[in-house]
Design a protein around this motif. Structure first.
Motif, PDB file in Angstrom:
ATOM      1  N   HIS A  86       0.832  -1.204   0.000  1.00 19.96           N
ATOM      2  CA  HIS A  86       0.000   0.000   0.000  1.00 19.96           C
ATOM      3  C   HIS A  86       0.867   1.255   0.000  1.00 19.96           C
ATOM      4  CE1 HIS A  86      -3.685  -2.229   1.913  1.00 19.96           C
ATOM      5  NE2 HIS A  86      -3.211  -2.806   0.826  1.00 19.96           N
ATOM      6  N   PHE A 101       1.077   4.126  -2.937  1.00 18.19           N
ATOM      7  CA  PHE A 101       0.870   5.554  -2.674  1.00 18.19           C
ATOM      8  C   PHE A 101       2.066   6.377  -3.161  1.00 18.19           C
ATOM      9  CE2 PHE A 101       2.276   8.620   0.728  1.00 18.19           C
ATOM     10  CZ  PHE A 101       1.639   9.731   0.181  1.00 18.19           C
ATOM     11  N   SER A 149       2.155   8.819  -6.751  1.00 16.88           N
ATOM     12  CA  SER A 149       2.048  10.204  -6.258  1.00 16.88           C
ATOM     13  C   SER A 149       3.296  11.003  -6.592  1.00 16.88           C
ATOM     14  CB  SER A 149       1.815  10.210  -4.743  1.00 16.88           C
ATOM     15  OG  SER A 149       0.589   9.598  -4.420  1.00 16.88           O
ATOM     16  N   GLY A 205      -3.737   8.761  -3.334  1.00 15.65           N
ATOM     17  CA  GLY A 205      -3.551   9.149  -1.945  1.00 15.65           C
ATOM     18  C   GLY A 205      -2.854  10.460  -1.687  1.00 15.65           C
ATOM     19  N   GLU A 238      -5.167  13.017  -0.219  1.00 12.33           N
ATOM     20  CA  GLU A 238      -5.500  12.685   1.167  1.00 12.33           C
ATOM     21  C   GLU A 238      -4.348  13.043   2.114  1.00 12.33           C
ATOM     22  OE1 GLU A 238      -8.574  10.937  -1.100  1.00 12.33           O
ATOM     23  OE2 GLU A 238      -6.419  10.982  -1.410  1.00 12.33           O
ATOM     24  N   GLN A 272      -4.345   7.665   5.843  1.00 14.18           N
ATOM     25  CA  GLN A 272      -5.388   8.116   4.916  1.00 14.18           C
ATOM     26  C   GLN A 272      -4.950   7.920   3.456  1.00 14.18           C
ATOM     27  OE1 GLN A 272      -7.989   8.309   7.175  1.00 14.18           O
ATOM     28  NE2 GLN A 272      -8.691  10.009   5.940  1.00 14.18           N
ATOM     29  N   ALA A 273      -3.697   8.267   3.190  1.00 11.95           N
ATOM     30  CA  ALA A 273      -3.174   8.176   1.821  1.00 11.95           C
ATOM     31  C   ALA A 273      -3.078   6.728   1.351  1.00 11.95           C
ATOM     32  CB  ALA A 273      -1.804   8.855   1.744  1.00 11.95           C
ATOM     33  N   THR A 274      -2.533   5.846   2.194  1.00 14.44           N
ATOM     34  CA  THR A 274      -2.354   4.453   1.783  1.00 14.44           C
ATOM     35  C   THR A 274      -3.695   3.719   1.674  1.00 14.44           C
ATOM     36  OG1 THR A 274      -1.897   3.889   4.102  1.00 14.44           O
ATOM     37  CG2 THR A 274      -0.003   4.222   2.657  1.00 14.44           C
ATOM     38  N   ASN A 275      -4.674   4.105   2.489  1.00 17.17           N
ATOM     39  CA  ASN A 275      -6.013   3.519   2.346  1.00 17.17           C
ATOM     40  C   ASN A 275      -6.613   3.876   0.990  1.00 17.17           C
ATOM     41  OD1 ASN A 275      -5.868   2.370   4.865  1.00 17.17           O
ATOM     42  ND2 ASN A 275      -7.230   3.845   5.864  1.00 17.17           N
ATOM     43  N   ARG A 276      -6.431   5.135   0.582  1.00 12.38           N
ATOM     44  CA  ARG A 276      -6.945   5.550  -0.725  1.00 12.38           C
ATOM     45  C   ARG A 276      -6.189   4.836  -1.843  1.00 12.38           C
ATOM     46  NH1 ARG A 276      -9.715   9.689  -3.680  1.00 12.38           N
ATOM     47  NH2 ARG A 276      -9.822   8.744  -5.733  1.00 12.38           N
ATOM     48  N   ALA A 277      -4.874   4.737  -1.713  1.00 11.81           N
ATOM     49  CA  ALA A 277      -4.078   4.066  -2.740  1.00 11.81           C
ATOM     50  C   ALA A 277      -4.484   2.605  -2.876  1.00 11.81           C
ATOM     51  CB  ALA A 277      -2.586   4.168  -2.393  1.00 11.81           C
TER      52      ALA A 277
END
Length: 460
Positions: free
Chosen positions: A21, A25, A29, A164, A167, A304-309
């Motif tokens: 994850h 990200f 990014s 991410g 985020e 937050q970023a890795t969850n979105r990724a």
């Protein structure tokens, strides 16, 4: 665009973040940041990675781009009429349905845009349409830039917004952006992308974020009309055109200061202050910047970023969505920009409309001690038609201070119908033409005294 929420394997505040994850990200990014947010010195100009790619494509296609624009505009009309009359299966639902099943006003705009383009390219019809400073500006100057810029922007934006990065930055700068601008922290990305790349890219990011449920109606309207600043590259072009290159640092510092003050004040006044906090209905609110877990700000932002990724679309879905975005921009947006932009330029160049409207500005400029106030007055309002027109009018003004003020004002007004205005009217962000006029007037009223004060006090 949509994405699948991956709830399994998402780290809690104490669990380690999965390496897969984290890489998903960081790598995309980083590519997005390098493409959209990192400026490069190229010769005497400053540009970004995506801009360099667009410029390279523009140089490669060269004189063929106006002809390509004509074909695209005509294809838009043919495809729209066919979809409305034949109602084929591919246009019955989804993005293609939205793209081609448009109302009579938008269909008329597409027809008008294509007609203006054909008349200008083949040089027939009224001169006020085909002149080099009306239809010629749109077809030979603006359309090639929009075709190449939007092509790469639509293809490459997922690197910046889907993996991410929004985020991460949004969570990191949430507090200052909420306090200062009453906006989500992720809007910092819109502002940076605009200032480093292009105001149109900023609007494109904003509309996508609104449609994905990350901005509500008020936030999307505020961001699009207050943060979509023209790029540093265009700022250099303006200063060169009005012969104040030697004052570029002072010029851009003035633009930044007055632009930030306007971004604080304008959203707190009508019409923007009256916008609702409702989210785009098909998706609802998807934003979560509030820290609910007892972890450090950096770690929370990373989670937050890795969850979105982890829930980002796969390569095939990204490619499909990118292609649809390119089609929507080329077939839906470009005709509108061409139609509205040409009409605005005709009004500016062939009618006394902006001269009449600018009469009240003469005593204002005299009060602010701006030399050649009568000559400068039309340049303070003509930017509503096109962002470059004030610079064109300013070239005939002898006073360097006046040229400085007009150049700064043209960059801080932001709302110009040949591009940003047309983009916003075409988007799903609920903003009307009269509201754009009101925001333009407010930004002019707020930034002009600031620019004049800074010019008199610090630079002249």
């Amino acid at each position: 665009m949509s994405y699948s929420n991956v709830k399994s394997e998402q780290p809690t505040s104490s669990a380690p973040i999965p390496r897969a994850h984290l890489l998903k990200f960081i790598i995309p990014s980083l590519i997005g940041v390098l493409l959209f947010l990192v400026p490069f010195q190229v010769g005497d100009t400053i540009n970004i990675g995506m801009g360099l790619m667009a410029d390279s494509l523009q140089a490669l296609l060269g004189s063929a781009l106006p002809a390509i624009a004509v074909v695209v505009l005509c294809l838009s009309v043919v495809a729209t009429i066919y979809a409305k009359l034949a109602n084929p299966s591919w246009a019955k639902k989804g993005m293609l349905h939205e793209m081609f099943h448009v109302g009579p006003v938008w269909l008329a705009m597409r027809v008008l845009g294509a007609l203006f383009a054909v008349m200008t390219y083949f040089q027939f019809g009224p001169e006020f349409v085909t002149a080099s400073f009306t239809g010629g500006v749109m077809l030979n100057d603006l359309a090639p830039v929009l075709l190449t810029f939007f092509f790469f922007a639509a293809l490459l934006l997922p690197f910046l917004v889907e993996f991410g990065f929004m985020e991460f930055i949004g969570s990191m700068v949430r507090k200052p952006f909420r306090v200062i601008f009453n906006l989500p922290g992720r809007s910092a990305i819109d502002a940076t992308a605009s200032w480093m790349g292009s105001g149109t890219v900023g609007v494109l990011i904003t509309t996508q974020q609104y449609e994905q449920g990350f901005y509500n109606r008020r936030e999307a309207s505020v961001i699009a009309t207050n943060f979509s600043v023209v790029s540093i590259a265009f700022a250099l072009l303006v200063t060169s055109f009005v012969d104040i290159n030697h004052l570029f640092v002072q010029f851009y510092f003035t633009v930044v200061v007055s632009g930030l003050i306007a971004a604080v004040i304008v959203p707190r006044l009508p019409p923007l202050s009256r916008k609702s906090n409702d989210y785009y209905e098909p998706v609802g609110c998807q934003l979560n910047e509030e820290r609910t877990e007892k972890v450090g700000l950096f770690r929370y932002s990373l989670i937050q970023a890795t969850n979105r990724a982890a829930g980002a679309p796969g390569p095939r879905e990204l490619a499909r969505l990118a292609l649809l975005n390119v089609m929507d921009i080329f077939l839906g947006l470009l005709p509108l920009v061409f139609a509205i932009g040409t009409v605005a330029l005709i009004l500016a160049e062939f009618t006394p409309l902006f001269t009449w409207l600018s009469y009240p500005m003469v005593p204002v400029l005299e009060l602010l001690r701006i030399p050649e106030a009568e000559a400068a007055a039309p340049a303070t309002l003509v930017g509503f038609a096109d962002m470059f027109l004030p610079a064109v009018l300013a070239t005939n003004i002898e006073s360097e201070l006046t040229r400085f003020v007009i150049a700064c004002l043209s960059l801080t007004q932001l709302i110009y119908m040949s591009e940003i205005g047309a983009l916003l009217l075409k988007s799903k962000i609920p903003i009307k033409l009269w509201e754009l006029v009101a925001i333009f007037v407010l930004r002019t009223a707020i930034t002009l005294p600031i620019i004049a004060f800074m010019a008199h006090t610090f630079f002249f």
